[in-house]
Design an enzyme around this catalytic site. Structure first.
Site, PDB file in Angstrom:
ATOM      1  N   SER A   1       5.350  22.091  -0.876  1.00 18.97           N
ATOM      2  CA  SER A   1       6.687  22.582  -1.239  1.00 18.97           C
ATOM      3  C   SER A   1       6.661  24.097  -1.265  1.00 18.97           C
ATOM      4  O   SER A   1       5.613  24.713  -1.091  1.00 18.97           O
ATOM      5  CB  SER A   1       7.087  22.040  -2.610  1.00 18.97           C
ATOM      6  N   LYS A   2       7.807  24.666  -1.513  1.00 24.05           N
ATOM      7  CA  LYS A   2       7.974  26.128  -1.586  1.00 24.05           C
ATOM      8  C   LYS A   2       6.917  26.769  -2.501  1.00 24.05           C
ATOM      9  O   LYS A   2       6.509  27.906  -2.293  1.00 24.05           O
ATOM     10  CB  LYS A   2       9.366  26.456  -2.142  1.00 24.05           C
TER      11      LYS A   2
END
Ligand code: GLU
Length: 479
Positions: A253-254
């Site tokens: 994820s980010k």
């Protein structure tokens, strides 16, 4: 093997994600290996969330990576349309057929009712699924009801007590009980298909032979298989790829850094390096080899060698690999790719292309990402400000620093006509006369670059020229 047709089917609701690009790559490699066709189709059934800018980013990102589709919205083949928003009629036909054959039905439950049911199931620790009372309502009656209750959806009448299994080309036998699927939704209206229905109609129309997609879709597969059976379509082969995980083994994820291809491009990863790196996200050749050309990947790729467990995304490895590709690149090409970064940093004024090429060549052996180039070579383009203390080697005094720098100036002036190899030899002789090499060479290098780490002083003098080098030494003394 019959004709291989694979596809990537992204939804244009965000920038091209590294996970989608990896799935596209595996579909591409598999199709190319067997002389098949790789299709790009845009799944834009979700009109509210789909945007043209994301579609464009997906096209550009895949092209930049060299994952070229044989058929796509931009390059149509015989099995179009290649956007779901253009295939509404086919979906409606399939939905009507299922309704008429009573394999699907109208559901009139309100959202609140469904929410309440979900809460109750959760509280009772039962599986969250909806077996709908409306599944047995007479079709004619239901159709009449749609006039007065327009907020219906259409659900599939999931058969009771069936075992649905398939042989996943990566995971082997996978089985689901139909009773755990519930009566899943297939359309909001007759002309508004939802994901599972649309995918099945598309894959049939596009003659997709192998559905290779992320493991997150595995729960959709039994639903799609039931729809395929109900519609009398042919069943493709399935292969579910492992998820991409961050180093902490949680889903990428980010939080782990860049996730979209456009960001990787901006940071200055090369498409060839990313292509190679992504191929190893879940696949390996069974040897120690890590650098593969496109052709090697096509010929060596196989689904049998794709792992079942999550693929760890190791950015340190990507950086290393990118560096390897940077080193193999002709200097003219590397300079061309670095230019936008230098321009953006306002470094480029009247310097000749030769000068810039020399500067880049100096960093080529160490560069990992193109964007790093500006901070590595700034001193070739501007006077760098640095902490004067940096000039000090160990505990030498200010006078000793000045003495070293003056000595360097003198040697440069006396030997202006000589080539850089001779100058280097003369400087090194001087350094050994002084006993401690660092005492002579450290202040010199810092005065030229303003940096703690940089290439050696002679390569730098060679590029800067003796005149500029002397000026920098004088400035350091004055400081
Ligand atoms: N549109 C789906 C996604 O973006 C892909 C569907 C599929 O591969 O079946 O995840």
């Amino acid at each position: 093997m019959s004709t291989i047709r694979t596809r990537i089917a992204p939804s244009p609701t965000g920038f091209l994600h590294i996970g989608t690009a990896r799935t596209a790559l595996f579909n591409y490699l598999f199709a190319k290996k067997y002389g098949g066709t790789f299709v790009l189709r845009i799944e834009d059934t979700d009109i509210e969330r789909s945007e043209k800018k994301f579609e464009k980013d997906i096209f550009e990102g895949l092209k930049w990576l060299g994952i070229n589709a044989d058929e796509s919205p931009e390059n149509k083949g015989l099995y179009g349309p290649y956007r779901q928003s253009e295939r509404t009629q086919d979906y409606s036909r399939a939905i009507r057929k299922l309704l008429v054959e009573e394999k699907a039905f109208y559901c009139f439950h309100t959202e609140q009712e469904l929410e309440q049911e979900k809460d109750e199931l959760m509280a009772a620790k039962k599986p969250i699924l909806h077996v709908c009372e409306y599944r047995t309502l007479d079709r004619k009656e239901a159709e009449m009801l749609t006039q007065t209750k327009p907020n219906f959806i259409i659900r599939f009448k999931t058969p009771i007590g069936r075992m649905i299994s398939f042989n996943d080309l990566i995971r082997g036998e996978v089985a689901f009980e139909s009773d755990l699927l519930g009566d899943f939704s297939i359309a909001k209206r007759v002309d508004a298909a939802l994901y599972n229905l649309a995918v099945v109609v598309d894959d049939e129309a596009m003659k997709i032979s192998h559905v290779i997609r992320g493991e997150d879709h595995i729960a959709n597969t039994p639903k799609q298989m039931l729809l395929i059976e109900a519609l009398g379509f042919s069943l493709p082969m399935y292969a579910h790829l492992p998820l991409i995980l961050g180093k902490d083994r949680s889903k990428l994820s980010k939080r782990h850094g860049a996730t979209s291809i456009i960001e990787y491009r901006e940071i200055g990863y090369l498409p060839e390096a990313l292509f190679n790196f992504m191929a190893l996200l879940g696949w390996n050749s069974g040897t120690a080899q890590e650098i593969f050309s496109r052709d090697e990947l096509i010929s060596q790729f196989s689904l049998e060698k794709v792992q079942k467990s999550g693929a760890i995304f190791d950015v340190t490895k990507l950086d290393w690999m990118n560096g390897e590709y940077i080193r193999k690149m002709p200097i003219e090409e590397l300079t061309r790719l670095c230019m936008p970064y230098l321009t953006k940093a306002h470094f480029i004024h009247t310097q000749s292309n030769d000068y810039v090429e020399h500067v880049i060549a100096l960093e080529q052996p160490r560069l990992k990402k193109l964007s790093e180039i500006t901070e590595k070579v700034d001193y070739f383009f501007k006077e760098s400000a640095y902490d004067k203390e940096l000039l000090r080697w160990k505990a030498i005094t200010d006078d000793e620093i000045r003495e070293s720098l003056n000595m360097a100036i003198n040697l440069l002036q006396e030997n202006q006509e000589k080539n850089i190899t001779e100058i280097e030899r003369i400087f090194l002789e001087q350094a050994s006369v002084m006993g401690d090499r660092g005492k002579f060479l450290w202040p010199l290098r810092v005065a030229l670059t303003g940096k703690k780490n940089s290439p050696g002083p002679f390569e730098i003098i060679h590029i800067l020229g003796i005149k500029e080098a002397i000026e920098r030494l004088i400035r350091a003394i004055n400081a």
